[in-house]
Design an enzyme around this catalytic site. Structure first.
Site, PDB file in Angstrom:
ATOM      1  N   TYR A  41      -2.399  -9.933  18.317  1.00  0.00           N
ATOM      2  CA  TYR A  41      -2.050 -10.313  16.942  1.00  0.00           C
ATOM      3  C   TYR A  41      -0.962  -9.407  16.399  1.00  0.00           C
ATOM      4  O   TYR A  41      -0.751  -8.285  16.893  1.00  0.00           O
ATOM      5  CB  TYR A  41      -3.277 -10.223  16.024  1.00  0.00           C
ATOM      6  CG  TYR A  41      -3.721  -8.800  15.777  1.00  0.00           C
ATOM      7  CD1 TYR A  41      -4.627  -8.189  16.627  1.00  0.00           C
ATOM      8  CD2 TYR A  41      -3.212  -8.038  14.714  1.00  0.00           C
ATOM      9  CE1 TYR A  41      -5.031  -6.884  16.425  1.00  0.00           C
ATOM     10  CE2 TYR A  41      -3.599  -6.726  14.501  1.00  0.00           C
ATOM     11  CZ  TYR A  41      -4.511  -6.155  15.375  1.00  0.00           C
ATOM     12  OH  TYR A  41      -4.896  -4.860  15.189  1.00  0.00           O
ATOM     13  N   PHE A  51       2.373  -4.323   9.461  1.00  0.00           N
ATOM     14  CA  PHE A  51       1.478  -3.181   9.261  1.00  0.00           C
ATOM     15  C   PHE A  51       0.645  -2.865  10.479  1.00  0.00           C
ATOM     16  O   PHE A  51       0.077  -1.779  10.585  1.00  0.00           O
ATOM     17  CB  PHE A  51       0.586  -3.371   8.022  1.00  0.00           C
ATOM     18  CG  PHE A  51      -0.286  -4.601   8.074  1.00  0.00           C
ATOM     19  CD1 PHE A  51       0.100  -5.759   7.428  1.00  0.00           C
ATOM     20  CD2 PHE A  51      -1.481  -4.589   8.762  1.00  0.00           C
ATOM     21  CE1 PHE A  51      -0.692  -6.893   7.474  1.00  0.00           C
ATOM     22  CE2 PHE A  51      -2.276  -5.721   8.815  1.00  0.00           C
ATOM     23  CZ  PHE A  51      -1.880  -6.882   8.171  1.00  0.00           C
ATOM     24  N   ASP A  52       0.525  -3.793  11.392  1.00  0.00           N
ATOM     25  CA  ASP A  52      -0.298  -3.508  12.568  1.00  0.00           C
ATOM     26  C   ASP A  52      -0.084  -4.598  13.608  1.00  0.00           C
ATOM     27  O   ASP A  52       0.096  -5.768  13.254  1.00  0.00           O
ATOM     28  CB  ASP A  52      -1.781  -3.479  12.154  1.00  0.00           C
ATOM     29  CG  ASP A  52      -2.698  -3.170  13.334  1.00  0.00           C
ATOM     30  OD1 ASP A  52      -2.223  -2.526  14.283  1.00  0.00           O
ATOM     31  OD2 ASP A  52      -3.874  -3.575  13.290  1.00  0.00           O
ATOM     32  N   ILE A  71     -12.273  -8.675   9.119  1.00  0.00           N
ATOM     33  CA  ILE A  71     -12.136  -9.250   7.788  1.00  0.00           C
ATOM     34  C   ILE A  71     -12.551 -10.732   7.815  1.00  0.00           C
ATOM     35  O   ILE A  71     -12.466 -11.392   8.848  1.00  0.00           O
ATOM     36  CB  ILE A  71     -10.696  -9.105   7.243  1.00  0.00           C
ATOM     37  CG1 ILE A  71      -9.682  -9.712   8.221  1.00  0.00           C
ATOM     38  CG2 ILE A  71     -10.367  -7.659   6.966  1.00  0.00           C
ATOM     39  CD1 ILE A  71      -8.272  -9.768   7.686  1.00  0.00           C
ATOM     40  N   TYR A  97      -8.580  -7.314   2.463  1.00  0.00           N
ATOM     41  CA  TYR A  97      -8.983  -5.984   2.008  1.00  0.00           C
ATOM     42  C   TYR A  97      -9.135  -5.862   0.489  1.00  0.00           C
ATOM     43  O   TYR A  97      -9.216  -4.751  -0.043  1.00  0.00           O
ATOM     44  CB  TYR A  97      -8.032  -4.914   2.554  1.00  0.00           C
ATOM     45  CG  TYR A  97      -8.244  -4.691   4.020  1.00  0.00           C
ATOM     46  CD1 TYR A  97      -9.350  -3.975   4.462  1.00  0.00           C
ATOM     47  CD2 TYR A  97      -7.375  -5.227   4.964  1.00  0.00           C
ATOM     48  CE1 TYR A  97      -9.581  -3.784   5.811  1.00  0.00           C
ATOM     49  CE2 TYR A  97      -7.611  -5.039   6.319  1.00  0.00           C
ATOM     50  CZ  TYR A  97      -8.708  -4.322   6.742  1.00  0.00           C
ATOM     51  OH  TYR A  97      -8.956  -4.133   8.067  1.00  0.00           O
ATOM     52  N   PHE A 114      -1.306 -13.072   9.603  1.00  0.00           N
ATOM     53  CA  PHE A 114      -1.513 -12.666  10.991  1.00  0.00           C
ATOM     54  C   PHE A 114      -1.021 -13.771  11.909  1.00  0.00           C
ATOM     55  O   PHE A 114      -1.388 -14.929  11.728  1.00  0.00           O
ATOM     56  CB  PHE A 114      -3.003 -12.447  11.260  1.00  0.00           C
ATOM     57  CG  PHE A 114      -3.553 -11.205  10.643  1.00  0.00           C
ATOM     58  CD1 PHE A 114      -3.394  -9.974  11.252  1.00  0.00           C
ATOM     59  CD2 PHE A 114      -4.253 -11.262   9.447  1.00  0.00           C
ATOM     60  CE1 PHE A 114      -3.924  -8.825  10.696  1.00  0.00           C
ATOM     61  CE2 PHE A 114      -4.785 -10.121   8.881  1.00  0.00           C
ATOM     62  CZ  PHE A 114      -4.622  -8.888   9.501  1.00  0.00           C
TER      63      PHE A 114
END
Lengths: 473, 586
Positions: A41, A51-52, A71, A97, A114
């Site tokens: 992902y 961010f990731d 999540i 979040y 995502f």
């Protein structure tokens, strides 16, 4: 790419999770809850900041689907993906979040995107060595995030069949403490799996012989040696690890019932200490409910009943343990009687406890009340006789005791008198003077004796010298 | 055979006589090569035996010679044999210098064994672990800045030094894994498990808080280890699953899995990956005290999952009494509590971790021997409780009142309840938790004397004083009877206050008599029975007269305070009643 692109896949239809497929997957299968899912992902904020990404770690990401470990948007979204599918999930803050974000990378109130690629998934493997010994396929998700602990009472519906020919060999609903399954012909694989079950969950378990009936099989159930078995297991209820404080009334009652049952089983098996522990748990669970006006009438009544029987049973167990704990038995009987003052069992056990404590006269009153309420109650009638004989014996004993006591006192008194007479200084001692052994002579012992105060003050009584010492006679 | 004894004896004697050059030449002599090979074990043991802790500084050339001799030996001998001997020497190592001189040649041998390394790396790492675990951990009962002195404790110095020897040893194997296209997952996990075990005892006892001890060397060691774990396991949060598993197993009777020993995965070795070592890991990962690689924490895990699982670490660490463990537990707890969003739903409390953490905190808050730890712990209880919605707070406060069994803690819980209630007064609609039956139930728990009038008022003083203050606050604040306090006045007056008054009269009389006794020197006569109280092997001194008096005075003081509070409370209640009457008349 705008935020609103994609299909809403939330149950409530609040557009919290939007899905847009970029590359179709193969087949029609999607992963079931509980599956170990492997994905790649990349997560970005709406302004495009990454961010990731699992690709940055050069390692796909694995997680258990539907267990709340990721999540919410992921648990919902990934469950809809087919093998090989690539999609973009747009996740509103409340599915990600939330208002706080996840500092420092995700700012407050962020909508996240995502891009997820479904690589593969495995049926969840619950065997300790991850060797496919116990596979779980969840059919119906349970509720809550609580699972039974080792030793917890569980009630399960089982349906076991042989994988080879599909023959059903075991259909039943069984209640047992987790870890003692073997006594109930429940195999190890089921027990291990149950530790991961939630309330109401229904799953299919595929269990290798190692965790089922091994190389011996089970003749009684009709399982041949070395059989792979398939069970459909539903966890109806179990003893919660949840704290009493966070349970509501009906839940407490349900748990208390379970402990009562457990206690009774221990009692039947003569495991008295464990039985006591269980009944005490019942007491702590429901004790507060009686006065709690925020509970419904129904659960309060149930609570009262449970509390009453718990105290009655505690009283009984304390009478049964060796040595019998009469005091505790009495206390619990008293508590039971506080809830129901004419309870026959309560009166009877209080009577027994009192008898044990040596209070036969008080005990007899309780037994008489029992007989009054139930004239046919032979046990109570017998106990009354026991009480009466005990009282008679006691009286007899007392009689003897007191009789002896006075004799003893009298004897003691005379002894004391004699002793005192002896101890008094005999001025005209038997060894002195004309009746003395030495025919009027002082013995050395007598001569060396220190004169008493009296003698010093009255030197004439004896012949003392001017210093108050005995004159040498 | 005679020849073979010679070579060991020869080199040993040469070393003893400080003839280092000769020793080295002897080892290079062709005719001895074969015997070196045959006697490698004895030779290794003889050479290692020459090393003492101070050899490097006192006889540097001996140390150097030994190093060279060892590398000579491993060149000549069969690696398998040398390996076994080195592992043996690791286990027997009498001092850290011996431990240190073994590691480089050991690494060389393992390098040689690339293809048939098998489980030998694992054995080596196990032996290293057992050497480290044997280092005792000092506990000096220091607090505040004095704790910096701990860094000069000889054992802490030892720990730091031994830990600093490790990275040069194990790093090679990490590189090997990271460079290979296909590597053995098990090997990776064995090394990672070893590194995780390093984060447990003894390192976990040492202070590493950047605010109080930012420059500690232990901190540096720890940081290196975590970085290295991250190089092996890219997603460090995957260990949360193992933390959960360990917690589950710790409640379980063991012995069930004996037959499954051989198929255990490296992360299931309890001596390496257990509650303590994982707690150490998550302290490092989540406390924010250490820098982690940017990608180590995936941003897809749900917050509740991460935090609630990490709470298991806090709960575990709070079971210890050592400062190092507790300060880490509290640092982690603080981060966890702060990370939760405000107004958490009470439904989260269905997971028992919140209660377990609260319990751990109040136990430490009451009983820890470190003042700073106690204070922080108590503050954290408040923070934790206030993170929840009103219902959640009430549940936790009830828990605190019912289970803490300590008057001061109960008093604190009452204060928390009062401040929540005060907060709720600001809301347009009063929450159900603070009205009707729920309120009156709580009130009964607050105004509770366990043995009625005969309760020990000195012991309960904290609870009683806070409860009276709370009642007075309500009597003044709640003029409109929003909470339903007015309906409880009869209970308060007729039961609670009445019992208190009777209790006060009895206790006061009792303590006044005691005081008189002391003043008249009576109890010297009465108590000529010699009693000594023994707690945990320490004889407690008899209370000196002066202190006994002080205790009595403070008790009498508390009684007066309580009396005063009762008086003021009654005043408020009466005013309230008057108002109610007036309203009725109107």
């Amino acid at each position: 790419m705008t935020v609103d692109e994609g299909v809403d896949i939330t149950k409530t239809g609040d557009r919290g999770v939007l899905k847009r497929i970029i590359k179709e997957g193969t087949g029609t299968d999607t992963p079931n809850p509980g599956c170990q899912v492997t994905v790649h992902y990349t997560g970005t904020l709406l302004d495009g900041t990454k961010f990731d990404s699992s690709r940055d770690r050069n390692e796909p990401f694995e997680f258990n689907l539907g267990k709340g470990s990721v999540i919410k948007a992921w648990d919902i979204g990934v469950a809809t993906m087919k093998k090989g599918e690539v999609c973009v999930l747009t996740c509103a803050p409340m599915y990600a979040y939330g208002a706080a974000g996840s500092p420092p990378k995700i700012p407050p109130n962020s909508t996240l995107q995502f891009e997820i690629e479904m690589i593969d998934w495995k049926v969840e493997d619950l065997s300790p060595g991850k060797n496919k010994g116990i596979l779980r396929h969840i059919i119906e998700q349970g509720t809550g995030n609580d699972a039974p602990n080792d030793g917890a009472m569980v009630t399960v519906e089982l349906e076991g069949r042989l994988q080879a020919d599909g023959k059903v060999f075991d259909t039943r609903t069984v209640t047992f403490p987790l870890g003692e399954g073997s006594e109930h012909k429940v195999c190890e694989g089921i027990e291990r799996a149950l530790e991961k079950f939630s309330q109401g969950e229904k799953s299919r378990l595929t269990i290798q012989p190692k965790y089922a009936f091994k190389s011996e099989g089970n003749a009684e159930l009709g399982v041949p040696p070395n059989s792979v078995v398939e069970y459909v297991v539903k966890l109806n209820s179990f003893e919660k690890t949840k704290e009493v404080w966070s349970m509501d009334g009906p839940e407490k009652v349900e748990q208390a019932k379970m402990f009562k049952e457990k206690g009774t089983n221990y009692f039947k098996g003569s495991k008295f200490q464990l039985a006591i522990k269980m009944y005490k748990r019942v007491v702590t669970l429901v004790e507060d409910m009686l006065e709690d006006t925020s509970e419904t009438e129904e659960s309060r009544n149930q609570a009262k009943e449970l509390l009453l029987s718990a105290h009655l049973n505690l009283s009984l167990v304390y009478l049964k343990v060796t040595p019998a704990h009469h005091f505790e038995a009495k206390e619990h009987a008293l508590k039971a009687l506080k809830l129901d003052e004419n309870n026959v069992k309560g009166l009877f056990r209080k009577g027994q406890a009192l008898l044990g404590l040596g209070e036969a006269e008080l005990a007899i009153k309780d037994f008489e009340k029992v007989v009054q309420a139930e004239p046919q109650n032979k046990a109570a009638a017998n106990q009354i006789i026991v009480c009466k004989t005990t009282i008679a014996k006691q009286k007899q004993k007392e009689k003897q005791l007191y009789a002896n006591m006075f004799e003893k006192f009298a004897k003691y008194d005379t002894e004391v008198e004699k002793q005192r007479a002896k101890d008094e200084i005999d001025v005209i001692g038997e060894k002195v003077g004309e009746w003395g052994a030495g025919e009027g002579e002082w013995t050395d012992q007598q001569r060396l004796r220190k004169p008493t105060e009296f003698e010093k003050e009255n030197p004439n009584i004896l012949l003392l010298d001017k210093d108050g010492q005995f004159e040498n006679m | 055979m005679s020849q073979s004894v010679d070579v060991v004896d020869l080199i040993s004697t040469l070393l003893d006589n400080e003839k280092y050059k000769e020793a080295l030449t002897a080892s290079n002599e062709k005719r001895l090569t074969a015997t070196i090979k045959d006697n490698s074990s004895d030779l290794i043991s003889a050479i290692v035996g020459k090393i003492e802790d101070d050899t490097v500084t006192i006889k540097p050339s001996l140390y150097g010679t030994c190093e060279q001799l060892l590398s000579k030996v491993i060149e000549e001998c069969a690696p398998e044999e040398a390996l076994l001997e080195f592992i043996e020497q690791l286990e027997l190592a009498k001092n850290d210098a011996q431990f240190g001189i073994i590691l480089p040649p050991l690494q060389q041998i393992l390098k040689k064994l690339t293809f048939k390394r098998g489980r030998s790396l694992e054995w080596c790492l196990n032996s290293i672990c057992s050497h480290i675990e044997d280092i005792p951990v000092p506990e000096h009962h220091l607090e505040g800045e004095e704790r910096l002195l701990m860094d000069s404790d000889p054992n802490i110095r030892r720990i730091v030094r031994v830990y600093s020897l490790l990275p040069p040893f194990y790093r090679y194997f990490i590189e090997e894994i990271n460079q290979a296209d296909f590597y053995n997952v098990k090997t990776k996990e064995i090394i990672a498990a070893f590194l995780i075990s390093l984060l447990g005892k003894p390192l976990i006892y040492i202070d590493m808080d950047p605010e109080t001890n930012g420059n500690s060397e232990a901190r540096l060691n720890c940081s290196i280890i975590v970085q290295d774990i991250c190089r092996l396991e890219k997603n460090i949060l995957k260990f949360l699953v193992y933390l959960e598993g360990c917690d589950r197993d710790s409640n379980k009777k063991p012995a069930k899995d004996d037959d499954l020993e051989e198929e255990k995965l490296p992360y299931k070795y309890e001596d390496k990956v257990n509650m303590t070592t994982l707690s150490g890991l998550f302290y490092v990962v989540l406390s924010g005290h250490f820098q982690l690689p940017d990608t180590a924490i995936p941003q897809v895990y749900s917050l509740e999952y991460v935090l609630q699982t990490a709470m298991l670490s806090v709960i575990h660490l709070l079971n210890f009494s050592e400062y190092g463990m507790l300060s880490k537990a509290l640092a982690l707890a603080e981060v966890i509590v702060n990370r939760f969003p405000d107004k958490l739903s009470h439904e989260l409390l269905s997971s028992s971790v919140h209660f377990r953490m609260c319990k751990g905190l109040f136990t430490i808050g009451i009983y820890s021997s470190y003042e700073s730890i106690r204070k922080k712990s108590v503050a954290l209880i408040g923070q934790q409780i206030n993170k929840f919605d009103y219902k959640g707070r009430c549940i936790l406060i009830t828990y605190l009142i019912k289970t803490s069994n300590h008057s001061g803690m109960i008093g604190y819980a009452i204060t928390l309840y009062k401040s929540s209630l005060n907060e709720a007064f600001q809301d347009p609609h009063m929450d159900d938790c603070f009205t009707g039956p729920q309120f009156s139930n709580m009130l009964k728990k607050i105004c509770h004397l366990p043995h009625g009038a005969e309760s020990d008022l000195v012991e309960l003083a904290d609870q009683i004083i806070t409860s009276l203050n709370f009642l007075r606050y309500l009597a003044i604040k709640d003029t409109n009877n929003v909470t339903g306090i007015w309906n409880c006045f009869s209970f308060i007056e007729n039961q609670y206050l009445e019992q208190l008054r009777v209790g006060l009269n009895m206790s006061k009389a009792h303590y006044e008599v005691k005081l008189k006794d002391i003043e008249e020197g009576k109890n010297l006569l009465e108590n000529n029975v010699n009693v000594s109280v023994n707690v945990g092997g320490n004889v407690l001194d008899k209370i000196p007269e002066e202190n006994a008096k002080q205790i009595i005075y403070s008790a009498l003081n508390a009684f007066h305070l309580i009396e005063g509070l009762i008086g003021r409370l009654c005043e408020c209640i009466n005013i309230n009643k008057m108002q109610a009457l007036q309203m009725n008349c109107e």
